[in-house]
Design a protein around this motif. Structure first.
Motif, short mmCIF file in Angstrom:
data_model
loop_
_atom_site.label_atom_id
_atom_site.label_comp_id
_atom_site.label_asym_id
_atom_site.label_seq_id
_atom_site.Cartn_x
_atom_site.Cartn_y
_atom_site.Cartn_z
N UNK A 114 0.85 -1.19 0.00
CA UNK A 114 0.00 0.00 0.00
C UNK A 114 0.88 1.24 0.00
N UNK A 115 0.52 2.22 -0.84
CA UNK A 115 1.26 3.49 -0.92
C UNK A 115 0.35 4.63 -0.51
N UNK A 170 7.11 4.96 -1.51
CA UNK A 170 7.41 3.63 -0.97
C UNK A 170 6.13 2.87 -0.66
N UNK A 171 6.21 1.55 -0.73
CA UNK A 171 5.08 0.71 -0.38
C UNK A 171 5.23 0.19 1.05
N UNK A 172 4.12 0.21 1.77
CA UNK A 172 4.04 -0.56 3.01
C UNK A 172 3.75 -1.99 2.60
N UNK A 198 6.24 2.65 -5.95
CA UNK A 198 5.54 2.95 -7.19
C UNK A 198 6.07 4.27 -7.73
N UNK A 199 6.26 4.32 -9.03
CA UNK A 199 6.71 5.53 -9.73
C UNK A 199 5.52 6.11 -10.48
N UNK A 200 5.15 7.35 -10.15
CA UNK A 200 3.97 7.97 -10.74
C UNK A 200 4.25 8.32 -12.20
N UNK A 201 3.39 7.83 -13.11
CA UNK A 201 3.56 8.10 -14.54
C UNK A 201 2.46 8.99 -15.10
N UNK A 260 4.99 -0.23 -10.92
CA UNK A 260 5.52 -0.91 -9.74
C UNK A 260 6.98 -1.26 -9.99
N UNK A 261 7.86 -0.89 -9.06
CA UNK A 261 9.29 -1.12 -9.23
C UNK A 261 9.91 -1.55 -7.91
#
Length: 476
Positions: free
Chosen positions: A226-227, A240-242, A253-256, A273-274
């Protein structure tokens, strides 16, 4: 009729045991959800390769007439130990008018995490007919093509079929707490009169025989991370993801892409997702966008599965004004078979007291199904780490958080990391002699090592309290 003549077997060629195992998988979900099983009842004048006579047909489930197709659910199940698994439920199937033949089928499995994690045991007349618990998805796949469940015609004046069923979500299953799954049950009944058993069992007699379950690109979709979003989230930001999946490495996650209101508030987002190195992560299968008061928004399918969303995914609409809420967080589901677990980097050799294990994965390589229990022993420890039935190829995880540890002063830690295994575990097979395994790393332990009188238990994985994977033997 002697046993050699097929005594006790159904006209379909399937034994009562096998047939009731099928209906039990469905019944377990129906009873656990508190929703009755539905029935699709019909008079068939003709069916492929057969001729059927018309007439009144009817079925009851627990004495209540049924006449439709029912989606059973939503069914939510909490993880439990084997000893604390839910009590079984009971249901009865009867004919309400004339003697009938009955077929049962379910929808094909859809790959949701609860359907694959949930297991079911079926007991008929006090005897397990499934040989333990089977994943619900396997039951759905087996029953999608239908199975005849009457013993040469279900008579209204005869005894009902009595089935006990129990859903069970093992404590070592993926964390799917709060999720739910549906199951569609279909019963097809036709009158026995005017149709011989030979005609009824001719090719094409099963109304569900032509159903084909397609293979899915994502055999199991599980919660991954979860971000949380800030007010100024923009293209290029990395959040960052929890992590929600046990053992998963850190991801981001990188916002596109973003969609905003006039005031700049983000109401929709696209992202990739990275992993921590910037490389593409596992394939996403669902994305749930949280916005507004709904704490559990419906997930949106990512189809086809991919590490990147196919365009913008939006927050829910505010019903009071017709505009979208701002995005507060997103929860991501991924295909479990595309996930790499472990802490990353090199593995750790377990041959030094300075190393502690947080978890240990053990595979069963025996020829017979067994009931096993694993407990923590020695060093002032106790606690049941696993209890259940296993067959050849199964694996189970022992978690250090299940160890009760008493220190010199009566505390529950005793020094060192609290959630760790050791110093020793014991595996009891069918209540017999125990198999000890030293797991504190003061003695060597590695992936590939085997234990037991027939080497039936194999170490297949593990992680240290620092999140690093356990090394294997030279052969592994």
């Amino acid at each position: 009729m002697t046993p050699g003549d097929g005594a006790g077997r159904r006209a379909s060629g399937l034994s009562r045991r096998r047939l009731l195992a099928g209906i039990g998988g469905v019944g377990a979900v129906g009873m656990a959800s508190g929703i009755g099983t539905g029935a699709y009842l019909a008079d068939r004048e003709t069916f492929a390769n057969n001729v059927f006579g018309a007439g009144e047909v009817g079925l009851t489930v627990d004495g209540t007439p049924t006449n439709g197709v029912v989606t059973v659910g939503p069914l939510a199940v909490d993880r439990t130990t084997f000893a604390d698994r839910p009590e079984p439920e009971t249901f009865e199937v009867e004919a309400s008018a004339n003697p009938v033949r009955v077929w049962l089928a379910t929808d094909c499995p859809d790959g949701d995490s609860l359907g694959n994690a949930l297991e079911v045991e079926v007991v008929v007349d006090g005897e397990s007919v499934t040989g333990g618990y089977r994943p619900l998805a396997e039951v759905e796949r087996d029953l999608a093509t239908g199975v005849r469940i009457d013993a040469g015609c279900l008579d209204p004046d005869g005894d009902p079929i009595v089935v006990e069923v129990a859903p069970y979500l093992p404590v070592d299953s993926p964390d799917v707490g709060g999720q739910a799954t549906d199951l569609t049950v279909r019963l097809y009944a036709e009158q026995c009169r005017h149709v011989s058993e030979e005609q009824a069992n001719a090719p094409g007699g099963n109304p569900f025989a032509d159903v084909v379950c397609e293979e899915t690109d994502c055999p199991e979709c599980v919660p991954f991370g979860k971000a949380d979003f800030g007010a100024s989230t923009a293209v290029g930001d990395v959040l960052p993801l929890e992590m929600l999946l046990d053992g998963a490495r850190p991801h981001q996650i990188e916002i596109t892409g973003v969609e905003t209101k006039d005031d700049g508030e983000v109401v929709g987002v696209a992202f990739r997702l990275r992993d921590a190195d910037g490389d593409s992560g596992p394939d996403m299968c669902t994305v749930a966008v949280k916005g507004g008061p709904d704490r559990d928004p419906d997930p949106v399918a990512v189809d086809p599965v991919d590490p990147e969303t196919d365009g913008i995914v939006f927050a829910p609409v505010n019903p009071k004004n017709g505009t979208r809420y701002g995005v507060s967080n997103v929860t991501i589901g991924v295909c479990i078979d595309t996930v790499e677990t472990g802490g990353g980097g090199d593995c750790v050799v377990c041959d030094d007291e300075a190393v502690s294990l947080a978890s240990l994965d053990i595979g069963y390589r025996g020829s017979d199904e067994q009931s096993i229990a694993v407990v923590s022993t020695k060093g002032g420890t106790s606690g049941t780490l696993f209890a259940g039935r296993v067959t050849d190829g199964d694996a189970f995880t022992l978690d250090g958080s299940d160890v009760t540890r008493k220190g010199k002063n009566g505390n529950t830690n005793g020094g060192g990391p609290a959630d760790r295994l050791g110093p020793e575990i014991e595996i009891a097979v069918d209540g017999g002699a125990t198999i000890p395994i030293h797991v504190s790393c003061s003695e060597p332990l590695a992936v590939g090592m085997r234990f037991g009188p027939a080497d039936e238990f194999e170490i297949v994985g593990g992680t240290t309290t620092d999140g690093e994977p356990l090394c294997g033997t030279e052969a592994n």
